[in-house]
Design a protein around this motif. Sequence first.
Motif, PDB file in Angstrom:
ATOM      1  N   UNK A 136       0.803  -1.252   0.073  1.00 47.68           N
ATOM      2  CA  UNK A 136       0.221   0.005   0.038  1.00 47.68           C
ATOM      3  C   UNK A 136       0.631   1.360  -0.033  1.00 47.68           C
ATOM      4  N   UNK A 137       0.335   2.332  -0.599  1.00 51.69           N
ATOM      5  CA  UNK A 137       1.152   3.461  -0.914  1.00 51.69           C
ATOM      6  C   UNK A 137       1.766   4.263   0.526  1.00 51.69           C
ATOM      7  N   UNK A 138       0.973   4.136   1.486  1.00 54.04           N
ATOM      8  CA  UNK A 138       1.658   4.861   2.873  1.00 54.04           C
ATOM      9  C   UNK A 138       2.510   3.912   3.707  1.00 54.04           C
ATOM     10  N   UNK A 139       2.641   2.695   3.350  1.00 53.47           N
ATOM     11  CA  UNK A 139       3.805   2.009   4.018  1.00 53.47           C
ATOM     12  C   UNK A 139       5.129   2.647   3.887  1.00 53.47           C
ATOM     13  N   UNK A 140       5.683   2.853   4.936  1.00 50.22           N
ATOM     14  CA  UNK A 140       6.966   3.555   4.777  1.00 50.22           C
ATOM     15  C   UNK A 140       8.212   2.767   4.352  1.00 50.22           C
ATOM     16  N   UNK A 141       8.132   2.221   2.998  1.00 50.58           N
ATOM     17  CA  UNK A 141       9.043   1.321   2.545  1.00 50.58           C
ATOM     18  C   UNK A 141       8.885   1.516   1.043  1.00 50.58           C
ATOM     19  N   UNK A 142      10.044   1.865   0.199  1.00 44.25           N
ATOM     20  CA  UNK A 142       9.851   2.260  -1.011  1.00 44.25           C
ATOM     21  C   UNK A 142      10.651   1.305  -2.074  1.00 44.25           C
ATOM     22  N   UNK A 143      11.552   0.267  -1.175  1.00 43.60           N
ATOM     23  CA  UNK A 143      11.939  -0.616  -2.136  1.00 43.60           C
ATOM     24  C   UNK A 143      12.128  -2.115  -1.083  1.00 43.60           C
ATOM     25  N   UNK A 144      12.480  -3.154  -1.687  1.00 43.48           N
ATOM     26  CA  UNK A 144      12.425  -4.500  -0.819  1.00 43.48           C
ATOM     27  C   UNK A 144      13.394  -4.142   0.272  1.00 43.48           C
ATOM     28  N   UNK A 145      14.295  -3.695   0.065  1.00 41.82           N
ATOM     29  CA  UNK A 145      15.201  -3.571   1.443  1.00 41.82           C
ATOM     30  C   UNK A 145      14.603  -2.749   2.573  1.00 41.82           C
ATOM     31  N   UNK A 146      13.943  -1.871   2.381  1.00 40.32           N
ATOM     32  CA  UNK A 146      13.390  -0.774   3.319  1.00 40.32           C
ATOM     33  C   UNK A 146      12.273  -1.637   3.854  1.00 40.32           C
ATOM     34  N   UNK A 151       9.652  -4.708   8.253  1.00 38.41           N
ATOM     35  CA  UNK A 151       9.127  -5.812   8.583  1.00 38.41           C
ATOM     36  C   UNK A 151       9.924  -6.474   9.928  1.00 38.41           C
ATOM     37  N   UNK A 152      11.000  -6.495   9.788  1.00 36.17           N
ATOM     38  CA  UNK A 152      11.987  -6.877  10.893  1.00 36.17           C
ATOM     39  C   UNK A 152      12.135  -6.297  12.082  1.00 36.17           C
ATOM     40  N   UNK A 219       0.744   3.753 -11.959  1.00 39.41           N
ATOM     41  CA  UNK A 219       0.799   4.942 -11.724  1.00 39.41           C
ATOM     42  C   UNK A 219      -0.165   5.470 -10.655  1.00 39.41           C
ATOM     43  N   UNK A 220      -0.815   4.539 -10.207  1.00 37.19           N
ATOM     44  CA  UNK A 220      -1.909   4.733  -8.913  1.00 37.19           C
ATOM     45  C   UNK A 220      -1.146   5.011  -7.854  1.00 37.19           C
ATOM     46  N   UNK A 221      -1.578   6.234  -7.332  1.00 34.29           N
ATOM     47  CA  UNK A 221      -0.856   6.563  -6.011  1.00 34.29           C
ATOM     48  C   UNK A 221      -1.044   5.830  -4.741  1.00 34.29           C
ATOM     49  N   UNK A 222      -2.152   4.769  -4.853  1.00 30.56           N
ATOM     50  CA  UNK A 222      -2.562   4.047  -3.772  1.00 30.56           C
ATOM     51  C   UNK A 222      -1.880   2.876  -3.541  1.00 30.56           C
ATOM     52  N   UNK A 223      -0.975   2.410  -4.453  1.00 35.85           N
ATOM     53  CA  UNK A 223      -0.228   1.103  -4.336  1.00 35.85           C
ATOM     54  C   UNK A 223       1.290   1.613  -4.779  1.00 35.85           C
ATOM     55  N   UNK A 224       2.293   0.653  -4.354  1.00 34.07           N
ATOM     56  CA  UNK A 224       3.566   0.799  -4.827  1.00 34.07           C
ATOM     57  C   UNK A 224       3.902  -0.695  -5.228  1.00 34.07           C
ATOM     58  N   UNK A 225       4.511  -0.926  -6.428  1.00 34.70           N
ATOM     59  CA  UNK A 225       5.118  -1.947  -6.848  1.00 34.70           C
ATOM     60  C   UNK A 225       6.727  -2.003  -6.574  1.00 34.70           C
ATOM     61  N   UNK A 226       6.989  -2.812  -6.018  1.00 30.79           N
ATOM     62  CA  UNK A 226       8.583  -2.750  -5.370  1.00 30.79           C
ATOM     63  C   UNK A 226       9.548  -3.784  -6.108  1.00 30.79           C
ATOM     64  N   UNK A 227       9.069  -4.931  -6.739  1.00 28.03           N
ATOM     65  CA  UNK A 227       9.892  -5.773  -7.383  1.00 28.03           C
ATOM     66  C   UNK A 227       9.143  -7.185  -8.120  1.00 28.03           C
ATOM     67  N   UNK A 244      15.233 -10.967  -5.852  1.00 27.38           N
ATOM     68  CA  UNK A 244      16.591 -11.605  -5.709  1.00 27.38           C
ATOM     69  C   UNK A 244      17.456 -10.528  -5.679  1.00 27.38           C
ATOM     70  N   UNK A 245      17.600  -9.478  -6.628  1.00 24.07           N
ATOM     71  CA  UNK A 245      18.624  -8.504  -6.653  1.00 24.07           C
ATOM     72  C   UNK A 245      18.247  -7.405  -5.712  1.00 24.07           C
ATOM     73  N   UNK A 246      17.168  -7.283  -5.021  1.00 24.25           N
ATOM     74  CA  UNK A 246      16.739  -6.242  -4.083  1.00 24.25           C
ATOM     75  C   UNK A 246      17.107  -6.670  -2.693  1.00 24.25           C
TER      76      UNK A 246
END
Length: 328
Positions: A136-146, A151-152, A219-227, A244-246
Amino acid sequence: MIRFLRAWGLRLLVATIPLSMAAGASAEAGYPSRPIKLVAPIAPGGLTDALARVLATALGERLGQPMVVDNRAGGGGIIGMTAAARSAPDGYTLVIVYQGVASVNPVLRKDLPYDTLRDFAPIGLSGGFPLALVTKADLPATTVRELLQLARSQPGRLSYASAGDATSSHLTMELFKRRAGLDLVHVPYRGEAPALNDLLAGQVDMEFTSLTSVLPHLANPRLRVLAVSTAARSKLAPDLPTVAESGVPGFQATGWYGLMAPAGTPEAVIDRLNRALVAVLSDTAMKARLQAMGLEAFSSSPQAMRGFIVEDMAKWGKVIAETGIKVD
């Protein structure tokens, strides 16, 4: 072509077991002489049915006989697979298979009335699709590593949606959890669409879902596609990194399709069908058509398909055993 599957194809396509020349010439000489039935163990509509119809048309044209799709829905694919397994092994009944019916059901259901490796002869893989890791877009994570860090830091606090118990979205996230050492709460839905709708509404934090379903929402501001879940980046969205690369090395999960025939189908007939399938999937126009459907076209030898299913069963069997996943 997805890298993992391509490796299998290159490894075994060139190592096809020689056919018996006498039996081969006799079995293939008049084949096919009448229409061929392609069992689709799902209801009409949806991606699997659409692929079955596209392949049936193209294969029928190449083989010189119509190929007719026969939808046999019910029981999570069990009804159609059982009907196909019990058909005459003469090359006139085939079945389109996918991960759920070919490699998950056998390691999930103890009372399954068919055995993929015993009751079917592989013809070849026929394409696949990546899953996308979406939040979801407001989760404070913009990459898989984040996302991993978040989550951890909050074990058992974040939730993920799936299309239902033991579906590819469920199993893929459980594989992700174990590879990354995460504690997430599972929220199962009755299908991919309601799961995605609740993600868009912010009711759940993340999910793995087919890349096709989220492409309209990039382009939907309500979600974020990470990988994406595949070993290599997808031609459908080449700018998206792989999981895997993320941050999760070695992670790979692919939705896939293939064709099989009842066990005992003459090798010469299997070879004829495989050659036709490989030719169809090598066609530039067919590749473009499948890509427009959200699929990546690739093919394999029958032996490569069998080897791939064996590995797929082992992977998902381990996930199911470790998690205790069950279905009614």
